[in-house]
Design a protein around this motif. Structure first.
Motif, PDB file in Angstrom:
ATOM      1  N   GLY A 128       2.942  13.614   3.687  1.00  0.00           N
ATOM      2  CA  GLY A 128       2.864  14.361   2.448  1.00  0.00           C
ATOM      3  C   GLY A 128       4.191  14.563   1.766  1.00  0.00           C
ATOM      4  N   LEU A 129       5.210  13.798   2.172  1.00  0.00           N
ATOM      5  CA  LEU A 129       6.542  13.945   1.588  1.00  0.00           C
ATOM      6  C   LEU A 129       6.822  12.942   0.472  1.00  0.00           C
ATOM      7  CD1 LEU A 129       8.691  14.573   4.807  1.00  0.00           C
ATOM      8  CD2 LEU A 129       8.032  16.253   3.060  1.00  0.00           C
ATOM      9  N   VAL A 130       6.065  11.854   0.412  1.00  0.00           N
ATOM     10  CA  VAL A 130       6.339  10.785  -0.556  1.00  0.00           C
ATOM     11  C   VAL A 130       5.089  10.492  -1.379  1.00  0.00           C
ATOM     12  CG1 VAL A 130       7.033   8.383  -0.884  1.00  0.00           C
ATOM     13  CG2 VAL A 130       8.079   9.745   0.953  1.00  0.00           C
ATOM     14  N   GLU A 131       5.275  10.398  -2.697  1.00  0.00           N
ATOM     15  CA  GLU A 131       4.250   9.868  -3.593  1.00  0.00           C
ATOM     16  C   GLU A 131       4.741   8.509  -4.102  1.00  0.00           C
ATOM     17  OE1 GLU A 131       2.557  12.325  -6.707  1.00  0.00           O
ATOM     18  OE2 GLU A 131       3.523  14.070  -5.790  1.00  0.00           O
ATOM     19  N   LEU A 132       3.915   7.495  -3.962  1.00  0.00           N
ATOM     20  CA  LEU A 132       4.232   6.173  -4.482  1.00  0.00           C
ATOM     21  C   LEU A 132       3.527   6.020  -5.825  1.00  0.00           C
ATOM     22  CD1 LEU A 132       3.728   4.040  -1.238  1.00  0.00           C
ATOM     23  CD2 LEU A 132       5.876   4.889  -2.180  1.00  0.00           C
ATOM     24  N   ARG A 133       4.294   5.858  -6.872  1.00  0.00           N
ATOM     25  CA  ARG A 133       3.714   5.709  -8.201  1.00  0.00           C
ATOM     26  C   ARG A 133       4.182   4.379  -8.794  1.00  0.00           C
ATOM     27  NH1 ARG A 133       3.366  11.586 -11.244  1.00  0.00           N
ATOM     28  NH2 ARG A 133       2.831  12.847  -9.394  1.00  0.00           N
ATOM     29  N   PHE A 134       3.360   3.369  -8.610  1.00  0.00           N
ATOM     30  CA  PHE A 134       3.639   2.051  -9.161  1.00  0.00           C
ATOM     31  C   PHE A 134       3.099   1.968 -10.590  1.00  0.00           C
ATOM     32  CE2 PHE A 134       3.653   1.601  -4.571  1.00  0.00           C
ATOM     33  CZ  PHE A 134       4.833   0.906  -4.373  1.00  0.00           C
ATOM     34  N   GLU A 193       6.485  -2.302 -11.309  1.00  0.00           N
ATOM     35  CA  GLU A 193       5.639  -3.370 -10.788  1.00  0.00           C
ATOM     36  C   GLU A 193       4.510  -2.796  -9.915  1.00  0.00           C
ATOM     37  OE1 GLU A 193       5.920  -6.750 -11.741  1.00  0.00           O
ATOM     38  OE2 GLU A 193       7.050  -5.524 -13.163  1.00  0.00           O
ATOM     39  N   PRO A 194       3.488  -3.590  -9.619  1.00  0.00           N
ATOM     40  CA  PRO A 194       2.401  -3.111  -8.766  1.00  0.00           C
ATOM     41  C   PRO A 194       2.822  -2.977  -7.314  1.00  0.00           C
ATOM     42  CG  PRO A 194       2.033  -5.404  -9.378  1.00  0.00           C
ATOM     43  CD  PRO A 194       3.214  -4.936 -10.168  1.00  0.00           C
ATOM     44  N   GLU A 195       2.009  -2.307  -6.525  1.00  0.00           N
ATOM     45  CA  GLU A 195       2.367  -1.989  -5.150  1.00  0.00           C
ATOM     46  C   GLU A 195       2.624  -3.232  -4.311  1.00  0.00           C
ATOM     47  OE1 GLU A 195       0.905   0.959  -1.516  1.00  0.00           O
ATOM     48  OE2 GLU A 195      -0.293   0.763  -3.365  1.00  0.00           O
ATOM     49  N   GLN A 196       1.963  -4.334  -4.643  1.00  0.00           N
ATOM     50  CA  GLN A 196       2.140  -5.551  -3.837  1.00  0.00           C
ATOM     51  C   GLN A 196       3.554  -6.132  -3.952  1.00  0.00           C
ATOM     52  OE1 GLN A 196      -0.228  -4.960  -6.093  1.00  0.00           O
ATOM     53  NE2 GLN A 196      -0.761  -6.742  -7.351  1.00  0.00           N
ATOM     54  N   SER A 197       4.356  -5.613  -4.888  1.00  0.00           N
ATOM     55  CA  SER A 197       5.735  -6.081  -5.033  1.00  0.00           C
ATOM     56  C   SER A 197       6.744  -5.152  -4.374  1.00  0.00           C
ATOM     57  CB  SER A 197       6.084  -6.254  -6.519  1.00  0.00           C
ATOM     58  OG  SER A 197       5.375  -7.348  -7.081  1.00  0.00           O
ATOM     59  N   ILE A 198       6.283  -4.214  -3.537  1.00  0.00           N
ATOM     60  CA  ILE A 198       7.205  -3.306  -2.866  1.00  0.00           C
ATOM     61  C   ILE A 198       8.241  -4.098  -2.064  1.00  0.00           C
ATOM     62  CG2 ILE A 198       5.814  -3.044  -0.767  1.00  0.00           C
ATOM     63  CD1 ILE A 198       6.578  -0.027  -0.849  1.00  0.00           C
TER      64      ILE A 198
END
Length: 551
Positions: free
Chosen positions: A165-171, A36-41
């Motif tokens: 720099g520890l997390v990549e968010l890939r929606f 889903e897109p980031e707005q659904s986190i």
């Protein structure tokens, strides 16, 4: 071998956020994927009422509720009814979760800024013997801020990891496969979906624009259950709950589709208790829907008269708020998939709450003024909106008009006015003195012995046909899909197991996809307030275990 991250987390709901937050604390590099897109986190937790199960909390003690670890464990085991060989790990998870709920759970959340509404709710009261289903005491704690208030601290921790720099968010990354390039599962493949600017919960589209392949030392699956796919719900429907409903409404969006359960199973994971599920019987069609077939659950007090499709009262102890799956089983053996509440304005004003963060703007917005306004209102604003606009609501001044309105909502006119009048008049006679043989009336009076119910959840006993309590109200109730209680079998470190009981090396699971722990921590039934907590506990466990394994 070159890895893209230490750990890949699949699913950005509450369990995925909790796992990622723990990995960040341990200094691990994480890629967090979600279709889903980031707005659904935050996933389904965002839409929730924010109910949490605590044992012997300060809120309980202030309400003079005497609770204990022993009592809570008795209630959990009596409710779960573990009776299968594969219940070994679910039982151990249940014991660990009760320890958590009676121990550090509240203080852990409190340290992160989470606060709770002072009145403790009494959900799933059971109504059987002491060793049977249900909560012996009130344990349902509402998060101040509801679901968004519970998601917020974990999202903050994850976004702090992004900044470090520890997390990549890939929606918009939909996983289609897990595989091995060495001995352990270390490769995640999938499709990149087109960007979407939809509002949270709305359909986001499934047009594929690319592909991806990522590698990590460990994978944590936190992708949720099957409640958005009604065909899959029916395919797994247990015979013990009768015939699957012809029509259901959705308590979750369509993207809650169970895809990762099948993908993990193809990779070697053991999926257990797939026939255990949790659906609500007090669903109403949302007059202002966000997703397709969007349903809302009524959180009822004990006073509404509950009738089957033909107008017969449901049997003891299937009163509002007592036994969700016992009621579901009874309904599905009547030959119909809907029921009715019959009540009056005095009852609806005091006893109806609606599940969902968007249906509780005062609690979600942390508005003390709004909470007091709700208490002073004849009918709370969100409930009044359903009375005025809801397709399932009939509001009339007299019983004859009410019955005509009820029959107009169904394929067949099954409600007989004379029979319904006899039922209500008989019930109303029982209100006239302190003695009764009507166990629902006894339950109402018992509920009011608890200060919390007396203040905000249970109307004073009165005659439903008393004009002063009117108008009369009927609400058609649907089956509302919600939770999978089974899932990927995991040990107490959230490691996914194979059918032979060995760890599927490199793979962990948490949240609903793991039956909230072990592959079914609830057994056959839930005590409520344990779904969000199960996501937090299993997500935290998975994150810590994976962090240690890849260290």
């Amino acid at each position: 071998m070159a890895y893209d991250a230490d750990v890949i987390v699949i699913g950005a709901g509450l369990a995925g956020l909790a796992a990622t937050a723990e990995l960040v604390d341990a200094g691990r590099k994480v890629i967090l994927l979600d279709q889903e897109p980031e707005q659904s986190i935050g996933g389904q937790a965002h839409w929730s009422f924010g109910g949490l199960f605590f044992v012997n909390s300060p809120e309980q003690r202030r309400m003079r509720i005497k609770d204990s670890h022993e009592l809570a464990l008795q209630d959990w085991m009596g409710t779960a009814g573990f009776d299968r060989v594969e219940d070994h790990w679910p039982r151990r998870w249940a014991e660990a979760y009760v320890d958590f709920a009676a121990g550090e759970k509240r203080s852990w959340l409190h340290r992160q800024g989470v606060r709770f509404f002072p009145v403790v709710g009494w959900a799933e009261r059971g109504g059987y013997d002491a060793n049977g289903h249900g909560n012996s005491v009130p344990r349902f704690h509402i998060t101040w801020g509801t679901g968004p208030g519970l998601v917020a601290p974990f999202e903050r921790r994850v976004r702090a990891g992004v900044e470090r720099g520890l997390v990549e968010l890939r929606f918009r990354h939909r996983v289609t496969g897990l595989s091995r390039s060495a001995g352990a599962v270390d490769t995640v493949t999938g499709e990149i979906l087109e960007p979407s600017a939809i509002e949270r919960g709305e359909p986001s589209g499934r047009t594929v624009t690319g592909a991806f392949e990522l590698k990590a030392q460990a994978v944590i699956v936190t992708s949720g259950g099957i409640g958005g796919d009604h065909d899959l719900v029916r395919a797994n429907w247990p015979e013990r709950l009768g015939t699957p409903p012809e029509r259901m409404i959705s308590g979750v969006p369509a993207h809650v589709d169970g895809r990762m359960l099948g993908i993990a199973e193809e990779t070697g994971a053991h999926l257990i208790n797939r026939d255990r599920m949790w659906h609500y019987t007090e669903g109403i069609q949302n007059w202002n829907p966000i997703w397709e077939n969007h349903g809302i659950r009524i959180l009822p007090g004990p006073s509404s008269l509950w009738l089957d499709a033909r107008g017969n009262r449901l049997p003891v102890p299937l009163f509002p708020g007592f036994d969700t799956l016992g009621t579901l089983e009874h309904i599905m053996r009547t030959g119909y998939d809907y029921t009715w509440f019959v009540l009056d304005q005095k009852i609806i004003g005091k006893e109806f709450a609606l599940s969902g963060s968007e249906q509780n703007p005062d609690l979600t917005g942390k508005s003390v003024k709004g909470v007091f306004g709700r208490a002073r209102a004849d009918v709370p604003g969100p409930v009044k909106a359903f009375m005025d606009n809801g397709a399932d609501f009939v509001v009339e001044k007299d019983l004859g008009a009410l019955v005509r309105g009820m029959n107009a909502l169904t394929k067949e006119p099954l409600i007989d006015e004379a029979a319904l009048r006899r039922e209500i008049v008989a019930r109303d006679r029982e209100i006239a003195n302190p003695f009764t043989k009507d166990l629902q009336v006894t339950a109402i009076r018992g509920a009011r012995n608890y200060l919390g119910d007396k203040l905000i959840r249970t109307a004073a006993p009165h005659r439903i046909l008393d004009p002063k309590a009117g108008p009369l109200i009927a609400v058609r109730l649907h089956i509302l899909t919600r939770k999978s209680l089974g899932g990927l079998e995991t040990d107490l470190s959230s490691r996914v197991l194979t059918e032979g009981g060995d760890p599927l090396e490199g793979v962990y699971a948490a949240g609903e996809v793991a039956g909230f722990g072990g592959g079914g921590v609830h057994g056959y039934r839930s005590l409520e307030g344990t779904f969000l907590g199960g996501c937090l506990f299993s997500g935290r466990t998975a994150g810590r275990a994976a962090a240690e394994a890849v260290g």
